[in-house]
Design an enzyme around this catalytic site. Structure first.
Site, PDB file in Angstrom:
ATOM      1  N   HIS A 346      -5.065  20.469  15.763  1.00 30.59           N
ATOM      2  CA  HIS A 346      -4.742  19.177  15.130  1.00 30.59           C
ATOM      3  C   HIS A 346      -4.124  19.372  13.748  1.00 30.59           C
ATOM      4  O   HIS A 346      -4.181  20.460  13.159  1.00 30.59           O
ATOM      5  CB  HIS A 346      -5.981  18.280  15.026  1.00 30.59           C
ATOM      6  N   CYS A 364     -11.810  24.247  14.663  1.00 25.79           N
ATOM      7  CA  CYS A 364     -10.526  23.835  15.239  1.00 25.79           C
ATOM      8  C   CYS A 364      -9.390  24.735  14.767  1.00 25.79           C
ATOM      9  O   CYS A 364      -9.547  25.547  13.860  1.00 25.79           O
ATOM     10  CB  CYS A 364     -10.223  22.382  14.864  1.00 25.79           C
TER      11      CYS A 364
END
Length: 439
Positions: A346, A364
């Site tokens: 992301h 992430c």
């Protein structure tokens, strides 16, 4: 940054037999078909002899007028009642150069079906319940004289206990080259019935590729090829579950078919040592992106994952995390889920200074907004990503981890040994056998 576990993928997507029995006295049709090879029509050559207890034609006793070939129908038994609507016709012939099968309903209408390489004929779709059918097998020898045998059977009444079969993927979709085919049953399939079910699960890939089904639970089975799907592969899969006995007096509710394709081969590789992601499209590097992975207290998982879902805008809410230091509510752009545990690719504009240098995320794959937007427009659900060199290994089952194990281990999850699902290739447009599996 790691999203919370609560951020799960939003998916779009006859009387019972008295005891355990196989569908026929002979095992069901071989599970892997060949693309462009051995077209399964209502004609097959066999040489098994006139074994079995069904009707058979041995010819007359009159010299040259006696056909050289013989034929026999071994199942269903002559005049059998309460036959499952999924039944196949099993037969054998001797001294035949050609054997054909014809099945008609009580009104005389022909039923479409295919003959397999093992002396079986399978209808293209579920037979009607409570209906009488006539099967005719004709064997012709090199003398050109046919020997014909006919047998009648009646299907069971529609069962009250039916199992629904669903597919995660639908018609017309374009998916990534790492996308597994996912089929679910709304009731557990007993171990002893899974091979029968798997033999009715057929995958046809163009171009042809080797693949197999793997049971990940009693209610879910997945399919992947030996290596990633080839770019722009056409995939058709069929689950012939209608009327199929599935244990405990339960039967498949209906058949299921799905027709889709893969897109270009977009493959991502993340190296913790260099803090970079390499993006390849159809084998060529198209971009190298600076990234930041999980810090030591919340490391990213090393392993092979695929994109599970794509969210242009979302909110990561980890307010239920037991560690107060990991609680936050944050607006996120260009999120691509990789694990059920909350690892995403992301945009992370707050960590641009660290990207390519050090790991600061909660697990992430962080990148700049510009890079995340670019990547979001390149990928599809099912595109694979390999993360290398982090402190934690990916746990199988934490996402679609079908590629996180070797082929030999993957095959072990099949209810049918691989050698039983791969007939010898004859003439095919590709050097590889097709991914086709009722097994």
């Amino acid at each position: 940054m790691r999203a919370g576990r609560n951020q799960l993928i939003r998916r779009t997507s006859g009387p019972a037999l008295a005891s355990r029995r196989r569908l026929t006295p002979v095992r069901a049709v071989a599970s892997v078909l060949l693309a462009g090879a051995l077209a399964l029509t209502a004609t097959a050559c066999t040489g098994d002899g006139g074994k079995g207890g069904g009707p058979s034609f041995q010819g007359g006793s009159g010299g040259e007028e006696t056909p050289k070939a013989t034929a026999a129908i071994t199942a269903p038994a002559a005049d059998a009642k309460d036959v499952p609507a999924s039944t196949e016709i099993t037969f054998n012939s001797k001294d035949a150069v050609e054997t054909t099968v014809e099945v008609k309903n009580a009104a005389g209408a022909a039923v479409k079906g295919k003959v397999g390489a093992t002396g079986t004929w399978l209808p293209d779709k579920t037979l009607e319940y409570g209906t009488t059918y006539t099967a005719t097998v004709t064997a012709t020898g090199d003398d050109g004289k046919p020997a014909t045998v006919t047998s009648n059977f009646t299907t069971m009444a529609k069962p009250s206990k039916q199992i629904r079969v669903t597919s995660f993927l639908g018609d017309g979709q374009t998916v990534g080259v790492g996308m597994p085919l996912i089929v679910k049953f709304d009731r557990a399939i007993p171990q002893d019935y899974r091979d029968d079910v798997q033999r009715r699960m057929t995958v046809q890939a163009t171009p042809a590729q080797v693949g197999i089904w793997r049971w990940v639970s009693p209610t879910e089975v997945r399919y992947r090829p030996k290596t990633y799907w080839k770019a722009n592969t056409k995939i058709f899969y069929k689950i012939q579950a209608g009327g199929l006995p599935m244990g405990g007096g339960w039967y498949g509710r209906s058949d299921l078919t799905v027709d889709l394709k893969t897109g270009p081969a977009v493959v991502m590789t993340v190296d913790n040592r260099t803090k970079k992601m390499t993006v390849k499209k159809d084998g060529k590097v198209i971009k190298t992106i600076p990234i930041s992975l999980g810090k030591k207290s919340t490391p990213s998982s090393s392993g092979t994952m695929v994109v599970i879902e794509k969210l242009k805008k979302t909110v990561f809410d980890t307010s239920d995390d037991p560690n107060p230091a990991n609680r936050y509510v944050t607006d996120i752009e260009y999120a691509q889920r990789l694990t059920w545990g909350g690892e995403f690719i992301h945009a992370a504009p707050w960590s641009v200074a660290s990207q390519g240098r050090t790991n600061v995320s909660h697990g992430c794959v962080n990148m700049s907004t510009a890079n995340a937007s670019w990547l979001f427009n390149q990928t599809r659900v099912g595109d694979p990503i390999q993360v290398k060199g982090t402190e934690r290994k990916l746990e199988n089952g934490n996402g679609w981890t079908d590629w996180n194990m070797g082929w030999d281990d993957y095959v072990k999850g099949s209810a049918i040994p691989l050698e039983d699902t791969s007939p010898e290739p004859t003439t095919a447009p590709s050097a590889e056998p097709t991914a086709t599996t009722t097994g």
